[in-house]
Every structure is written in C-alpha cells, then in structure tokens.
Enzyme design. Structure first.
Site, PDB file in Angstrom:
ATOM      1  N   LYS A   1      -3.955   0.161  -5.592  1.00 23.02           N
ATOM      2  CA  LYS A   1      -2.522   0.007  -4.611  1.00 23.02           C
ATOM      3  C   LYS A   1      -2.354   1.157  -3.767  1.00 23.02           C
ATOM      4  O   LYS A   1      -1.780   0.805  -2.615  1.00 23.02           O
ATOM      5  CB  LYS A   1      -1.507  -0.238  -5.908  1.00 23.02           C
ATOM      6  CG  LYS A   1      -0.011  -0.486  -5.397  1.00 23.02           C
ATOM      7  CD  LYS A   1      -0.175  -1.792  -4.807  1.00 23.02           C
ATOM      8  CE  LYS A   1       1.249  -2.280  -4.422  1.00 23.02           C
ATOM      9  NZ  LYS A   1       1.319  -3.853  -3.856  1.00 23.02           N
TER      10      LYS A   1
ATOM     11  N   CYS B   1      -5.819   7.249  -7.871  1.00 20.57           N
ATOM     12  CA  CYS B   1      -5.753   8.171  -9.102  1.00 20.57           C
ATOM     13  C   CYS B   1      -4.253   8.306  -9.697  1.00 20.57           C
ATOM     14  O   CYS B   1      -3.434   8.455  -8.699  1.00 20.57           O
ATOM     15  CB  CYS B   1      -6.377   9.404  -8.913  1.00 20.57           C
ATOM     16  SG  CYS B   1      -8.063   9.208  -8.651  1.00 20.57           S
TER      17      CYS B   1
END
Length: 610
Positions: free
Chosen positions: A605, A2
C-alpha cells in the site's frame, strides 16, 4: 511497505504489538516479528515468514514454555517487513539485535551506505546474522554504547553515520529504554492512558491514542516518563500533538466481505462530503487563492500508478477548460524530464510517502513551486510541498486504491477549476455550472454500483479463463481505461493493457483473437464505435462501460428528452462514475480466481522505497 509498532505500557506489551501488526498488514509484507523485554532484562524475539496469525501462535507457544521469571514486560517493538534488501527468510526478518543481544531495532527505509558500514563493523569484530541493511543500525548503537553508556546519545551517534532513509525504534533490554528516530521515512509517537506508542502509521495505534506527534526529518525521541525530543541534534520542546484523523472503527470491515468492497461502496459518500467542503470555494476561486501559490503558465503532474491516472484527469481538465499546457511525469522517470519556466508541479500520492515521488521532487528544480495532493497531510510529501490539498478520503486498507483515486480526481479537478477562476481564465458562472454538474456524481456512482452488482458476476464468469485483456478509451475516457486495466492486472494477475482506441489498428489489434476481452470506456465519442467494430470483426468479446445502452451503464436511465444529454459524460474530467464498474469487475474476477483482493501479491500500500 514495512511497518513499525512499539509500545511502553504497564502490562505485557505483546498484545499491543500483535494487534498493531495486524493493522499494518494492509501495507504489504513478507515477514513479521516482535521483540519484548522480559522481567529478567533479556529480549524475547519471535519472527515468522508467514502472517501475523502465525506469529501469534508462535508467541503463545513460547509463553506456555517460558518460566515465570521470564515474564514479558510492558516494553516491546514489532515490525512487518517488505523484502528489498535480502531474501525472505527468518534471519532477515525484524527485529534485529546487536552482538550481545542487548540492543534490538526495527527499521523502515533504505540505508544507502550499509555495505560500507557493515564492512567496517565486521573488521572491528561485529558478527552479522542477516543480509539486510537494517542490522548495521543495531551494531552502530552497540559500538557507540561501548564509548558512552547513554542510549539516547548512542542513537544520535548511530544515525549521524547513516545515509539514506530511516524510521527506527531502538530498545535496550537492560533498562527498557526506547528511542525512536526518523529521516525521510514516516514515524509517529503517541501517548494515552494506556501508555506510549510508536508507529509508522497512525492507524495502527488509533484504538489506543486520540492524538499523535509525527517525527520530522532529523528528529530523535526517547520515550519515558517525560519525552526527550531533539531535532537535528538540538534539544527542542515536544511538539504539540495532532488529533487522530479517523476513528478506529473506520478500519473495521463491518458487514462487508473485504476492505475493497467496503471502500468501493464508500465512494458516493466520500464524493458527497468532499463536494460539501469545496463547492462554494471552487466557484469563486477562493480555494486556489487560499493556497498562496504563485501564478503559473504550465502544470506538471508528478505521480505513480493510480495517482498518475488521477493526475491525467486533472491535467486534462485544466487543458480543456483553460488551454493551459500540461506535462505528465512518471515519478521514477524524472531524470529524463525538463520542465519549462513558470511550471507548477502537482505531486500526487495517497500516502504522501511514495519514495519515487519524493525523490522526483529532490531532483526537480527548486524554482518550481509544488502543490501536494495527498490523503495524509502529516506526510513527508506534505512537509516538502509549498501547499497541500487534503483528499479527505478517510483510511483505505485495500492495497488497490479505489476511493482515494476518486477523491484525488475530485479534489484536483475542483482545485484547477478554482485556479482558472482566480486567474481570470474561467468565468465564475461557468465554474458554478461545472460544480453543479459534479453535484450529480454521488448519484451517478451509486447507480453505477447497483447496476454493476447485478451484471458483473456473470460477466466475470464469462471472461474468467481469458489470459489477458485490452482496455480502450478516447480523450477524457482514456485515464479511466488505464485505471481499469491497472486494477484488473493488480488483482487478478492477468495481463491488462490500456490504449487509445485510435491506436488499436497500429499494433494492439494483433492481440485480439476469438474471445479476447476488450473493455471500452464509452463516454459518448462516436469514433469509439469504429474500434468496437474492429474488435468484433476479429472475434473479440467487447464489454462497454458508460451511458445508457452499454453493457455496464454507469448512469441512471432518463426518459425525458431534455435529459438525454445527461446520459453522456461530456464534462472535461470525463466519466468519473465509470471507474466504479471497472473496480467491481476487477474485484469480482479476482475473487473468482481465488485471489486476495485486499492484499495482492508482490505489492504494498505504501511504496516507501524506489
């Protein structure tokens, strides 16, 4: 995972929020949204379960239909959500509001006691519109405001009731006040002539801000004409800002077709710059002395995924050169690990925010000193560690790590070489010779990339229809085989398994059929030829990566007899240059299969949840 962006600017905040959200896309997300205060003191919230581009279109359409009295102000918040608690649907996308629509929040992290808090709030009459844990924060702030109208105090009261991890920004539509808070989740604030900004990633605001201030665990900050900063409930001076670690242009593609291609191509430059930084201090042991860590008898690597493979290379180098015992710990499995006394923990995370690694450190005995190896020296991991090594890889946008793997290997290897010199386990002259050998690495990697660019497209076409792949290696080559398998699996969505070549006949050989691709990382061990022969005898399609004579040679061709040994990677860290063709093979296969190499499905990521 997020991502958070927030802005307090003089004009409409919307363009800043949308641009910031685009720069957060690489972290991975399933939905996206913004909330902007209007001139009439209301919140305009727009959310989408598609990409930021779709959100832009929705925002533009809403603006065309809105009356002039509802013009957007310069205050707003935005979020990219990675679904963990609650399905991917618009109601679960951020920002989330309270019952009245006055308060809007965005949140990264996990609220462990959300179900208990929600049950209490519902009994008190609060109505929830989503399934996610984050919404409880909006209602907690709402409840606190019912007792005292001060937003800053309300946020303090709300976060005091939370258990878990959070980076939050709270926006009050009535007066435009904005408060940020963080605990065990990254968040930075910044000020420039454009205004005030908040983000979970400094790269999202680098275009507008040259400096930033990271929030530490327990910090609560109100942005305004003057920032109000508190730590663990106590008012403190605003910390001194830190220079942004990279220019905004570093995030741009330039002439490259995708970020992965760009970042693969940057590896020789990254390696050369790193060697300039550490070369002298490695050979004389001063790198290690400067870290101020106590002597150690064992080393334990704690990491996940690509970082774990880098840790295997680092540990192998230490064992080979110094005879130091090592442990390789998968961070998520730390509950089943017992470390011996005198163990140094090396925790590796490119982001420094990997939740499994941070939780692993919480569970390990505090008597073990921790060395952090990260590309983010302002991260939670860096703050948690006793010493930090900066990988200096620069920003990496592609979800599949490439140049950060190489940087981790190089920084870690030179650090343990320096440690062996400092402890008297390795002669300085031998260390200097090893550093000289590393100096050849940029040329090796550039050559490997040039050869792979010529040969990989046809190779990928040949194996494109294969349902799965085997990767083999021995000794120092095995971590690179594992990394090659991981890259191919992540990018192409085909299964790929890595094994020690000697294990082939103990099970994996059953997977080899006519045409099965088997990638062999050949660093010169003659026993690899037996594995190759076994595969070919059963119809497998062998692809060798390594020195001269392999299918994807990762070394320049040398003709003079004195340099023939240069064609075999006998260094204790193994064939680092072999990772380049492995990365390029995975990327090319993924492209031929129509996959997004920068944003592989289901992955992020920054893995900030366990």
């Amino acid at each position: 995972m997020c991502g958070i962006i927030a802005a307090r600017v003089s004009d409409d905040a919307t363009p800043f929020l949308l641009d910031g959200l685009e720069r957060l896309e690489y972290r991975g997300y399933d939905s996206v949204g913004i909330a902007v205060r209007t001139a009439s003191g209301k919140l305009e919230t727009v959310r989408s379960v598609s990409r930021v581009g779709d959100l832009r279109a929705l925002v533009a359409a809403r603006a065309d239909a809105a009356p002039a009295s509802d013009a957007r102000s310069g205050v707003g918040i935005g979020h990219t959500r990675w679904a963990t608690d609650g399905a991917v649907r618009e109601e679960n996308a951020h920002p989330h509001a309270d019952c009245s629509g006055r308060i809007s929040i965005v949140h990264n992290g996990t609220i462990d006691n959300a179900h208990q808090l929600r049950a209490t709030l519902e009994r008190q009459g609060h109505v929830f519109r989503s399934d996610v844990d984050s919404e409880v924060i909006a209602h907690l702030v709402e409840r606190a405001l019912g007792v005292d109208p001060d937003l800053l105090l309300a946020v303090h009261i709300a976060v005091a009731q939370l258990e878990g991890s959070w980076a939050i920004v709270v926006l009050d539509a009535r007066d435009g006040r904005m408060v940020a808070a963080a605990d065990r989740s990254p968040l930075v604030v910044a000020r420039s002539d454009r205004g005030d900004f908040v983000s979970s990633d400094v790269g999202a605001i680098a275009e507008w801000c040259e400096t930033f201030v990271p929030l530490r665990d327990g910090d609560v900050v109100e942005l305004g004409e003057a920032w109000s900063w508190s730590s663990e409930g106590v008012a403190v001076p605003v910390p001194f800002p830190t220079a942004s670690p990279f220019a905004p242009s570093a995030l741009e593609l330039g002439d490259h077709p995708d970020h992965m291609a760009k970042e693969i191509g940057e590896q020789p430059e990254v390696v050369a710059a790193l060697l300039d930084r550490v070369r002298r201090r490695t050979a004389d042991g001063s790198t290690w002395v400067g870290l101020g860590l106590p002597p150690f008898d064992r080393l334990a690597v704690v990491a996940c995924g690509t970082s774990l493979h880098a840790g295997q290379v680092i540990a192998g180098t230490l064992r080979t050169l110094g005879g130091v015992p090592t442990d390789i710990v998968v961070a998520s499995e730390v509950d089943h690990v017992v470390l011996a006394p005198g163990t140094l923990v090396v925790a590796i995370s490119q982001s420094g925010e990997t939740a499994d690694v941070l939780r692993a450190l919480d569970r390990l005995d505090e008597r073990h000193p921790v060395l952090a190896l990260t590309n983010n020296v302002h991260s939670s991991l860096a703050r948690r560690a006793d010493a930090v090594l900066d990988c200096h890889a620069g920003p990496e946008v592609g979800v599949a790590a490439t140049k950060t793997f190489t940087a981790q290997v190089l920084v870690g290897v030179t650090a343990v070489v320096s440690a062996l010199v400092a402890s008297g386990r390795l002669e300085a002259s031998r260390a200097a010779a090893l550093v000289d050998e590393l100096a050849e690495l940029p040329e090796r990697m550039a050559t490997a990339a040039a050869v792979a660019a010529d040969r990989v497209p046809l190779l990928a076409t040949t194996v494109r229809d294969a349902p799965g792949f085997l990767f083999l290696g021995r000794g120092p080559g095995l971590p690179y085989a594992a990394e090659g398998a991981l890259k191919l699996e992540v990018l192409s969505y085909r299964w790929a398994e890595a094994y020690p070549a000697g294990e082939l006949k103990h099970g994996p050989l059953a997977l080899v059929d006519e045409g099965t691709p088997v990638v062999v990382v050949d660093h010169g061990d003659p026993r690899l030829q037996w594995a190759v022969a076994e595969v070919r005898a059963r119809g497998g399609f062998v692809v060798t990566v390594g020195g001269e004579g392999t299918d994807l040679p990762a070394l320049p061709r040398r003709t003079d007899a004195a340099d023939l040994a240069w064609g075999r990677s006998t260094a204790p860290w193994g064939p680092i240059e072999a990772v380049v063709p492995l990365q390029m093979l995975a990327r090319e296969l993924a492209l031929q299969l129509g996959c997004d190499v920068d944003k592989p499905r289901n992955l992020a990521k920054w893995v900030t949840v366990e």
